[in-house]
Design a protein around this motif. Structure first.
Motif: not given
Length: 223
Positions: A72-77
């Motif tokens: 759901d976000s680049k931070e999650a990636i």
């Protein structure tokens, strides 16, 4: 004519459903792995702040919206990449210190495996220390950051556990884990930035010397 009992007729629907689910899961995992590989390249080039989902999707060959099915976000990636890196670190440390060896051998093997993992995977060092994101766990939730830190401590705990078996008291062993971590990271940064050349030293040998002194301190405490 007697009507057959539907429950008495064997059905292949369930096995087919399981096969479909297995294929779908394999495809989803392959796509997820592909997205993570593309994201790693983008983070390396642009950092966490400069990266965005659109560019990650483009590198992976997907439209941006399709990534939201997985992250759901680049931070999650970023968190997923770091978690995968730490699992590989723990596997490497475990392989370097099998339970069949003596405590002395396990202390040496676990510590050197920790160093070697990051020495041979410098991008994992960048990832592990948030160097893609400005030296801080930017965008990671407190729970996720705590979980990732716990896996890092797990990797160091094999070294500390072996020192305890050699006779080092608990507080000293905890301090030794922290001291080794700091020493190891310093050597890795010097190696990766090539600053180690100014000392004309081999960082691997310096690491081995430090590990040997830690083992000697543990054995001296037992004596």
């Amino acid at each position: 004519m007697t009507q057959a009992d539907p429950q008495a007729i064997p059905s292949s629907a369930a096995p087919r459903d399981k096969q479909r689910h297995a294929r779908r899961a394999a495809v989803n995992e392959a796509k997820r792995t592909h997205i993570l590989a593309a994201a790693r390249a983008v983070f390396q080039e642009r950092g966490l702040e400069g990266a965005n989902l659109r560019e990650i999707a483009r590198r992976a060959g997907y439209v941006a919206g399709s990534i939201y099915s997985y992250f759901d976000s680049k931070e999650a990636i970023y968190g997923a990449l770091l978690a995968e890196s730490l699992e590989r670190l723990n596997a490497a440390v475990a392989a370097g210190a099998p339970e069949s060896r003596s405590a002395r051998e396990r202390a040496r093997g676990a510590a050197r495996a920790f160093y070697d993992f990051y020495a041979t995977n410098p991008r994992d060092l960048d990832l592990g220390f948030y160097l893609f994101g400005g030296m801080k766990p930017q965008g990671l939730t407190p729970d996720l950051n705590a979980a990732l830190n716990a896996r890092l401590r797990d990797a160091l705990a094999r070294f500390g556990g072996a020192l305890r078996e050699l006779g080092m008291p608990e507080p000293a062993a905890r301090s030794e884990e922290a001291a080794f971590f700091a020493h190891c990271v310093g050597l890795l940064l010097l190696e990766n930035t090539r600053r180690i050349r100014m000392f004309q030293e081999d960082p691997g040998k310096l690491c081995d010397a430090y590990i040997e002194r830690a083992v000697e301190r543990a054995e001296a405490g037992a004596a």
